[in-house]
Design a protein around this motif. Structure first.
Motif, PDB file in Angstrom:
ATOM      1  N   GLN A 268      -6.742   7.678   4.051  1.00 21.92           N
ATOM      2  CA  GLN A 268      -7.900   7.684   4.705  1.00 21.92           C
ATOM      3  C   GLN A 268      -8.382   5.792   4.411  1.00 21.92           C
ATOM      4  O   GLN A 268      -8.819   5.619   3.320  1.00 21.92           O
ATOM      5  N   ILE A 269      -8.105   5.209   5.517  1.00 24.53           N
ATOM      6  CA  ILE A 269      -8.127   3.663   5.300  1.00 24.53           C
ATOM      7  C   ILE A 269      -9.082   3.045   6.272  1.00 24.53           C
ATOM      8  O   ILE A 269      -9.289   3.654   7.319  1.00 24.53           O
ATOM      9  N   ILE A 270      -9.911   1.932   5.817  1.00 27.14           N
ATOM     10  CA  ILE A 270     -10.644   1.046   6.887  1.00 27.14           C
ATOM     11  C   ILE A 270      -9.887  -0.107   6.580  1.00 27.14           C
ATOM     12  O   ILE A 270      -9.652  -0.835   5.714  1.00 27.14           O
ATOM     13  N   ALA A 271      -9.456  -0.843   7.968  1.00 23.56           N
ATOM     14  CA  ALA A 271      -8.830  -2.023   7.924  1.00 23.56           C
ATOM     15  C   ALA A 271      -9.413  -2.855   9.175  1.00 23.56           C
ATOM     16  O   ALA A 271     -10.239  -2.427   9.916  1.00 23.56           O
ATOM     17  N   VAL A 272      -8.988  -4.039   9.221  1.00 18.38           N
ATOM     18  CA  VAL A 272      -9.649  -5.039  10.174  1.00 18.38           C
ATOM     19  C   VAL A 272      -8.553  -5.761  10.718  1.00 18.38           C
ATOM     20  O   VAL A 272      -7.662  -6.134  10.032  1.00 18.38           O
ATOM     21  N   ASN A 273      -8.572  -5.992  12.088  1.00 13.99           N
ATOM     22  CA  ASN A 273      -7.479  -6.815  12.751  1.00 13.99           C
ATOM     23  C   ASN A 273      -7.735  -8.206  12.378  1.00 13.99           C
ATOM     24  O   ASN A 273      -8.844  -8.824  12.273  1.00 13.99           O
ATOM     25  N   ALA A 274      -6.761  -9.018  12.451  1.00 15.64           N
ATOM     26  CA  ALA A 274      -6.669 -10.295  11.984  1.00 15.64           C
ATOM     27  C   ALA A 274      -7.521 -11.161  12.852  1.00 15.64           C
ATOM     28  O   ALA A 274      -8.123 -12.400  12.419  1.00 15.64           O
ATOM     29  N   ASP A 275      -7.523 -10.862  14.045  1.00 10.21           N
ATOM     30  CA  ASP A 275      -8.221 -11.589  14.982  1.00 10.21           C
ATOM     31  C   ASP A 275      -9.890 -11.192  15.153  1.00 10.21           C
ATOM     32  O   ASP A 275     -10.611 -11.828  15.615  1.00 10.21           O
ATOM     33  N   LEU A 290     -17.310  -0.484   0.058  1.00 10.96           N
ATOM     34  CA  LEU A 290     -16.020  -0.919  -0.475  1.00 10.96           C
ATOM     35  C   LEU A 290     -15.762  -2.318  -0.892  1.00 10.96           C
ATOM     36  O   LEU A 290     -16.696  -3.146  -0.608  1.00 10.96           O
ATOM     37  N   THR A 291     -14.882  -2.559  -1.974  1.00 18.60           N
ATOM     38  CA  THR A 291     -14.606  -3.865  -2.499  1.00 18.60           C
ATOM     39  C   THR A 291     -13.651  -4.776  -1.816  1.00 18.60           C
ATOM     40  O   THR A 291     -13.472  -5.954  -2.023  1.00 18.60           O
ATOM     41  N   SER A 292     -13.034  -4.018  -0.831  1.00 21.19           N
ATOM     42  CA  SER A 292     -11.932  -4.691  -0.090  1.00 21.19           C
ATOM     43  C   SER A 292     -11.614  -4.087   1.155  1.00 21.19           C
ATOM     44  O   SER A 292     -11.718  -3.110   1.026  1.00 21.19           O
ATOM     45  N   VAL A 293     -11.052  -4.765   2.206  1.00 22.08           N
ATOM     46  CA  VAL A 293     -10.526  -4.223   3.374  1.00 22.08           C
ATOM     47  C   VAL A 293      -9.115  -4.969   3.691  1.00 22.08           C
ATOM     48  O   VAL A 293      -8.749  -6.109   3.315  1.00 22.08           O
ATOM     49  N   ALA A 294      -8.110  -4.389   4.055  1.00 22.42           N
ATOM     50  CA  ALA A 294      -6.949  -4.746   4.789  1.00 22.42           C
ATOM     51  C   ALA A 294      -7.124  -5.483   5.998  1.00 22.42           C
ATOM     52  O   ALA A 294      -7.773  -5.012   6.758  1.00 22.42           O
ATOM     53  N   VAL A 295      -6.123  -6.408   6.243  1.00 23.78           N
ATOM     54  CA  VAL A 295      -6.092  -7.317   7.342  1.00 23.78           C
ATOM     55  C   VAL A 295      -4.896  -6.912   7.855  1.00 23.78           C
ATOM     56  O   VAL A 295      -3.860  -7.369   7.195  1.00 23.78           O
ATOM     57  N   VAL A 296      -4.755  -6.614   9.164  1.00 21.59           N
ATOM     58  CA  VAL A 296      -3.485  -6.293   9.883  1.00 21.59           C
ATOM     59  C   VAL A 296      -3.316  -7.055  11.063  1.00 21.59           C
ATOM     60  O   VAL A 296      -4.284  -7.477  11.799  1.00 21.59           O
ATOM     61  N   ASN A 298      -1.340  -7.048  15.034  1.00 18.92           N
ATOM     62  CA  ASN A 298      -1.574  -5.955  16.296  1.00 18.92           C
ATOM     63  C   ASN A 298      -0.526  -4.769  16.016  1.00 18.92           C
ATOM     64  O   ASN A 298      -0.485  -3.911  16.870  1.00 18.92           O
ATOM     65  N   GLY A 299       0.450  -4.893  15.315  1.00 19.74           N
ATOM     66  CA  GLY A 299       1.447  -3.797  15.005  1.00 19.74           C
ATOM     67  C   GLY A 299       1.042  -2.992  13.633  1.00 19.74           C
ATOM     68  O   GLY A 299       1.806  -2.197  13.333  1.00 19.74           O
ATOM     69  N   LEU A 300      -0.082  -3.159  13.456  1.00 18.09           N
ATOM     70  CA  LEU A 300      -0.718  -2.252  12.160  1.00 18.09           C
ATOM     71  C   LEU A 300      -0.033  -2.976  10.966  1.00 18.09           C
ATOM     72  O   LEU A 300      -0.105  -2.109   9.715  1.00 18.09           O
ATOM     73  N   ASN A 301       0.731  -4.117  10.616  1.00 19.01           N
ATOM     74  CA  ASN A 301       1.429  -4.634   9.559  1.00 19.01           C
ATOM     75  C   ASN A 301       0.326  -5.390   8.594  1.00 19.01           C
ATOM     76  O   ASN A 301      -0.414  -6.097   9.233  1.00 19.01           O
ATOM     77  N   VAL A 302       0.464  -5.030   7.340  1.00 15.68           N
ATOM     78  CA  VAL A 302      -0.787  -5.607   6.551  1.00 15.68           C
ATOM     79  C   VAL A 302      -0.368  -7.047   6.382  1.00 15.68           C
ATOM     80  O   VAL A 302       0.980  -7.469   5.989  1.00 15.68           O
ATOM     81  N   VAL A 303      -1.134  -7.918   6.756  1.00 19.11           N
ATOM     82  CA  VAL A 303      -0.964  -9.809   6.478  1.00 19.11           C
ATOM     83  C   VAL A 303      -2.058 -10.263   5.692  1.00 19.11           C
ATOM     84  O   VAL A 303      -1.736 -11.335   5.345  1.00 19.11           O
ATOM     85  N   GLY A 304      -2.920  -9.542   5.153  1.00 18.71           N
ATOM     86  CA  GLY A 304      -3.743 -10.047   4.284  1.00 18.71           C
ATOM     87  C   GLY A 304      -4.816  -9.210   3.618  1.00 18.71           C
ATOM     88  O   GLY A 304      -4.889  -7.761   3.835  1.00 18.71           O
ATOM     89  N   ASN A 305      -5.791  -9.706   2.906  1.00 16.03           N
ATOM     90  CA  ASN A 305      -6.680  -8.788   2.255  1.00 16.03           C
ATOM     91  C   ASN A 305      -7.928  -9.631   2.045  1.00 16.03           C
ATOM     92  O   ASN A 305      -7.799 -10.794   1.738  1.00 16.03           O
ATOM     93  N   ILE A 306      -9.266  -8.905   2.188  1.00 16.07           N
ATOM     94  CA  ILE A 306     -10.416  -9.538   2.058  1.00 16.07           C
ATOM     95  C   ILE A 306     -11.047  -8.754   0.978  1.00 16.07           C
ATOM     96  O   ILE A 306     -11.312  -7.543   1.335  1.00 16.07           O
TER      97      ILE A 306
END
Length: 483
Positions: A268-275, A290-296, A298-306
């Motif tokens: 169960q994940i909340i992520a945000v698109n890089a754009d 939350l203390t952080s969210v994944a940044v993905v 358009n292919g839902l690949n992880v590219v960062g973290n905020i």
């Protein structure tokens, strides 16, 4: 442009140390992106007074293959403390893991600005304790980066208050606009309330690991007089188990197991698109506790973290352009700042896969001082554009004088998600594993009975200023990608 009278529309909060100017209306994601594009160098222009970064004078130390090897195989160096040799962890006292320097006090009438500066400077525990006045020795609340994030969203007019808090948000935004000092007392209703768990320093780690495995993030450690003498965090306890795990058989035996074998983590994940605009990530963390969210990409690949700790880069009025730009742009700034502060190149190490061992995962958490690792499966190509051959470090950190240092100061590039090569950097987001999950595993493996950590997670979500989306607490897999 008119200035709306109600907080239901966005405020124009003027410059202050932690009250940056805000747009006069809440922009859409598309308009924010366009604005960020047109002001891409604005943040750099505001840094003219700073000396040029030493990073501009040299090339990254690692080749791309070496970087990838570092990502996949973080250093496993441990720092054993001889005083724990031969001891069972259950006989170690909580007070042995804390220090008086962990504790930083502010008062209820301390201004938010002063409290924020104390928080940024006090890096050992990432929290300051609030007491009623300078004569008190009892904490009544805390102030951390999640609270600072919530406050920034209020004063720039981008928070989403519930009906009962609209008037308070109006008042706070107006005071910030008029540069009126705002005491911590006034912002307590917007701060996320977490249980103040206090334990005496002479207790053993049984109680601490059970509390952390139940979802508590920090414990206040007291002496015989009830005075707070230290703060024990989940990360500090994890570092202890990592460095001293060889002495504790029940824990050490788990390290060779894979994440899939242990069944640790959540889908169960909340992520945000890089754009997406940075404000989307900040609001998600505030609303969902939350203390952080994944940044993905358009292919839902992880590219960062905020993370909420990154909001320390937003405590100046000159940081307004960051709020108007994309999450990917902010990640480039984060990495550049880390490299400048640490005097060395900084690369993201924020993911594991289901076949990573627990030792590998804990090593990454400790090395990056993170609260969570994103779990990735095999990578997916971006549906919007062909994948690029490589996501080299120059995408994040310009390393030639001409690219990194112009007449207006350092330039931070912004890379659209459609062109990101996340498939070469990590993989497709499929889950998340947190410090709570691992400490819950440690507690259960030694016969303890921590409560369900989802109860604390739900409480943090409820105690946030508002939540505009349905809760993700459910038994089925759920990945919510926000744009």
């Amino acid at each position: 442009m008119e200035h709306p009278a109600s907080y239901r529309d966005t405020k124009d909060a003027k410059d202050s140390a932690i009250s940056p100017a805000a747009p006069q209306r809440t922009p859409s994601s598309s308009s924010l992106h366009k604005s960020g594009h047109s002001h891409r160098s604005s943040f750099a222009e505001n840094l003219r007074g700073l000396p040029p970064s030493p990073r501009a004078q040299r090339h990254p130390s690692f080749t791309q293959s070496a970087i990838q090897d570092l990502l996949n195989n973080p250093p496993n160096q441990k720092h054993h403390n001889p005083r724990f040799a031969g001891r069972d962890w259950r006989d170690v006292a909580i007070g042995e893991l804390v220090a008086k320097d962990d504790v930083k006090w502010v008062e209820m009438d301390t201004s938010v600005e002063d409290a924020s500066m104390a928080l940024v400077k006090h890096t050992s525990s990432n929290v300051v304790l609030i007491r009623e006045d300078a004569t008190s020795t009892k904490p009544v609340s805390t102030f951390d980066y999640s609270d600072l994030n919530a406050y920034i969203l209020v004063v720039v007019g981008l928070a989403h208050p519930s009906e009962d808090l609209v008037e308070l948000y109006d008042v706070l935004a107006k005071k910030a606009q008029d540069r009126v000092s705002i005491p911590l007392r006034d912002i307590q209703p917007i701060c996320r309330k977490e249980s103040l768990v206090t334990l005496p320093g002479d207790q053993n780690l049984f109680s601490a690991i059970e509390a952390f495995g139940s979802g508590i993030h920090r414990i206040l450690v007291t002496n015989h007089s009830g005075e707070v003498v230290g703060i024990l965090s989940q990360l500090k306890l994890m570092e202890f188990f990592w460095n001293e795990g060889g002495h504790f058989r029940a824990v050490d035996e788990l390290y060779s197991c894979t994440m899939r074998e242990l069944g640790v983590g959540s889908q169960q994940i909340i992520a945000v698109n890089a754009d997406s605009p940075l404000t989307e990530a900040l609001n998600l963390m505030s609303q969902e506790g939350l203390t952080s969210v994944a940044v993905v990409d358009n292919g839902l690949n992880v590219v960062g973290n905020i993370s909420t700790a990154d909001v320390k880069l937003l405590t100046s009025s000159t940081s307004l352009p960051l709020l108007q730009n994309t999450c990917m742009h902010f990640i480039s700034v984060i990495l550049t700042e880390r490299g400048t502060e640490n005097g060395k190149d900084s690369f993201p190490v924020f993911y594991v896969n289901p076949y990573s061992t627990l030792a590998h995962t804990v090593a990454k958490l400790v090395a990056t001082r993170s609260h969570r690792m994103w779990v990735v499966e095999s990578a997916s190509p971006s549906p919007s554009a062909p994948s690029t051959p490589s996501l080299g470090p120059t995408v994040f950190m310009p390393n030639t004088p001409s690219a990194a240092q112009s007449s207006t100061g350092p330039h931070f590039p912004s890379v659209p998600a459609s062109s990101l090569s996340g498939s070469h950097l990590s993989g497709r987001l499929s889950g998340v594993v947190t410090l709570t999950d691992i400490l819950n595993l440690f507690a259960k493996s030694t016969g303890l009975n921590p409560s369900d950590p989802n109860e604390q997670r739900a409480r943090r979500r409820r105690s946030s200023s508002s939540s505009l989306r349905p809760s993700l607490d459910s038994s089925r897999a759920s990945i919510d990608i926000r744009r």
